[in-house]
Design a protein around this motif. Structure first.
Motif, PDB file in Angstrom:
ATOM      1  N   SER A  71       0.266  -4.325   3.094  1.00 32.00           N
ATOM      2  CA  SER A  71      -0.466  -5.563   2.834  1.00 32.00           C
ATOM      3  C   SER A  71      -1.227  -5.483   1.522  1.00 32.00           C
ATOM      4  N   THR A  72      -1.844  -4.351   1.254  1.00 32.10           N
ATOM      5  CA  THR A  72      -2.583  -4.168   0.002  1.00 32.10           C
ATOM      6  C   THR A  72      -1.652  -4.239  -1.205  1.00 32.10           C
ATOM      7  N   ALA A  73      -0.499  -3.576  -1.125  1.00 32.37           N
ATOM      8  CA  ALA A  73       0.463  -3.618  -2.228  1.00 32.37           C
ATOM      9  C   ALA A  73       0.980  -5.039  -2.446  1.00 32.37           C
ATOM     10  N   LEU A  74       1.225  -5.794  -1.366  1.00 30.58           N
ATOM     11  CA  LEU A  74       1.720  -7.163  -1.499  1.00 30.58           C
ATOM     12  C   LEU A  74       0.693  -8.059  -2.177  1.00 30.58           C
ATOM     13  N   ARG A  75      -0.571  -7.900  -1.847  1.00 31.35           N
ATOM     14  CA  ARG A  75      -1.615  -8.738  -2.453  1.00 31.35           C
ATOM     15  C   ARG A  75      -1.698  -8.525  -3.960  1.00 31.35           C
ATOM     16  N   GLN A  76      -1.453  -7.296  -4.404  1.00 30.31           N
ATOM     17  CA  GLN A  76      -1.558  -6.983  -5.822  1.00 30.31           C
ATOM     18  C   GLN A  76      -0.204  -6.987  -6.537  1.00 30.31           C
ATOM     19  N   GLY A  77       0.879  -7.175  -5.788  1.00 30.61           N
ATOM     20  CA  GLY A  77       2.207  -7.133  -6.397  1.00 30.61           C
ATOM     21  C   GLY A  77       2.538  -5.771  -6.963  1.00 30.61           C
ATOM     22  N   ALA A  78       1.977  -4.719  -6.369  1.00 30.23           N
ATOM     23  CA  ALA A  78       2.167  -3.360  -6.879  1.00 30.23           C
ATOM     24  C   ALA A  78       3.363  -2.700  -6.207  1.00 30.23           C
ATOM     25  N   PRO A  79       4.167  -1.946  -6.952  1.00 33.89           N
ATOM     26  CA  PRO A  79       5.292  -1.234  -6.333  1.00 33.89           C
ATOM     27  C   PRO A  79       4.803  -0.101  -5.433  1.00 33.89           C
ATOM     28  N   ILE A  80       5.592   0.209  -4.407  1.00 39.88           N
ATOM     29  CA  ILE A  80       5.297   1.306  -3.489  1.00 39.88           C
ATOM     30  C   ILE A  80       6.258   2.445  -3.796  1.00 39.88           C
ATOM     31  N   VAL A  81       5.715   3.629  -4.113  1.00 39.59           N
ATOM     32  CA  VAL A  81       6.530   4.800  -4.450  1.00 39.59           C
ATOM     33  C   VAL A  81       6.454   5.795  -3.293  1.00 39.59           C
ATOM     34  N   PRO A  82       7.526   5.974  -2.518  1.00 40.11           N
ATOM     35  CA  PRO A  82       7.504   6.971  -1.436  1.00 40.11           C
ATOM     36  C   PRO A  82       7.475   8.382  -2.015  1.00 40.11           C
ATOM     37  N   CYS A  83       6.746   9.276  -1.360  1.00 40.04           N
ATOM     38  CA  CYS A  83       6.632  10.663  -1.814  1.00 40.04           C
ATOM     39  C   CYS A  83       6.807  11.595  -0.618  1.00 40.04           C
ATOM     40  N   SER A  84       7.683  12.585  -0.768  1.00 41.41           N
ATOM     41  CA  SER A  84       7.962  13.551   0.302  1.00 41.41           C
ATOM     42  C   SER A  84       7.517  14.934  -0.152  1.00 41.41           C
ATOM     43  N   ILE A  85       6.729  15.616   0.696  1.00 49.14           N
ATOM     44  CA  ILE A  85       6.185  16.938   0.366  1.00 49.14           C
ATOM     45  C   ILE A  85       6.677  17.949   1.390  1.00 49.14           C
TER      46      ILE A  85
END
Length: 370
Positions: free
Chosen positions: A259-273
């Motif tokens: 929801s936060t990313a959608l409000r700002q139009g920011a891309p989501i980068v998945p990260c695996s550790i």
């Protein structure tokens, strides 16, 4: 210690008005509350290493010739010209480093430095804190980084990672990976549980490193300012899970980060550790001790608490951190942030991508320690 409460990341309740702008640090070391105004500019950091030294002569330039013996100069100087010049260069570099160090100390002692509204101290992070974390990152865990080019070179982005290891060292190692390997020299701002900010010393260091409370309000402000924001939605469920459930992702909450990313139009980068799960193999959890101390869990490992302080030393596992391809959110309408079906689908997509990458990295891994 009072029982620690975790503020859900997707809780949009307002947390009060805060001061705005960056400010100089003089008398108080505590971070000021978060404001509604823009964060002020951070002063450029001193150039380190080879970049700070005098530039080498270009291809069309030739170095100044040394005086030959009998040219009217000092013959002793001519006989020893090469050695004296090399010693002078080394001495000059040492003098510059000493001068830079003294200037840094003067600014810290006089309070002539700046922090932003969240308490982030760019100069201290770059010059001191990252230098302390880097040997652990490079020599102890020998972290291998993949896909760092998937992180945008500019603008806000949300990096979502799995969480594990009993203690949150994985977040710190991810922060070093972005700081040291991203071609645009970006810095990662981590969202942390409120327990971090009630612990003495840890609270102050976390603020200096740029960490802030894991709530939607702070995350949105950072994204709006074009910052990289890191979140680990598993929270205590991931970091405190038993060793038998390693590399099995826990619930990602109700999709607050989406929801936060959608409000700002920011891309989501998945990260695996991979590698953090084995540093403290958690074979038990003393709930009684945890309740008395106000912790969400009290780990029992093969070495802790049986070996005392020595048991708190993490095992030197080999780590891999892989950043996946970003999931864009700028194509959705503003009201999409309130669509529960869309949030569920995107949350599931991010979670599945991280889990799939974890399995792939585990298959490729030769050993836990090598």
């Amino acid at each position: 210690m009072a029982d620690a409460k975790v503020i859900p990341f997707d809780d949009d309740r307002s947390r009060g008005s805060r001061g705005a702008g960056s400010r100089r640090r003089g008398s108080s070391a505590e971070s000021a509350p978060v404001g509604e105004g823009p964060v002020g500019d951070v002063q450029p950091l001193p150039v380190r290493g080879a970049a700070a030294q005098d530039p080498a002569p270009g291809p069309d330039e030739s170095p100044e010739p040394r005086s030959a013996v009998g040219d009217g100069g000092d013959q002793d100087g001519g006989d020893q010209g090469g050695g004296d010049q090399s010693g002078g260069d080394q001495g000059g570099g040492l003098e510059r480093r000493v001068a830079a160090g003294l200037s840094f100390l003067r600014r810290r002692l006089t309070g002539d430095y700046e922090v932003d509204d969240f308490g982030y101290d760019a100069e201290l992070t770059d010059q001191v804190l990252m230098s302390l974390l880097r040997p652990v990152y490079e020599k102890y865990f020998r972290v291998e980084v993949k896909g760092v080019e998937n992180i945008p070179a500019e603008g806000g982005a949300l990096i979502v990672a799995n969480h594990s290891g009993t203690l949150p060292l994985d977040g710190l190692m991810m922060q070093v990976a972005v700081h040291d390997h991203h071609p645009a020299d970006r810095h990662l701002r981590l969202l942390a549980a409120d327990l971090v900010f009630v612990l003495p010393v840890v609270n102050e260091l976390a603020r200096k490193l740029g960490h802030t409370l894991a709530c939607a309000e702070d995350a949105e402000r950072l994204l709006a300012q074009g910052e990289l924001v890191g979140v680990m939605p598993e929270g205590f469920k991931g970091i405190g899970k038993p060793f038998g459930e390693r590399y099995k992702l826990q619930r990602f909450g109700r999709g607050g980060f989406v929801s936060t990313a959608l409000r700002q139009g920011a891309p989501i980068v998945p990260c695996s550790i991979v590698g953090a799960e084995e540093i403290y193999p958690m074979i038990g959890n003393s709930k009684t001790v945890a309740r008395l101390l106000g912790f969400p869990y009290f780990p029992l490992t093969p070495t802790f608490p049986w070996l005392g302080p020595l048991g708190a030393v993490p095992l030197p596992t080999k780590w891999t951190i892989q950043f996946g391809e970003p999931i864009r959110t700028d194509g959705y309408a503003p009201e999409a942030a309130e669509d529960p079906v869309l949030m569920f689908n995107l949350t599931d997509q991010v979670r599945e991508q991280i889990q799939h990458t974890l399995y792939k990295l585990l298959v490729q891994r030769r050993s836990v320690f090598f």
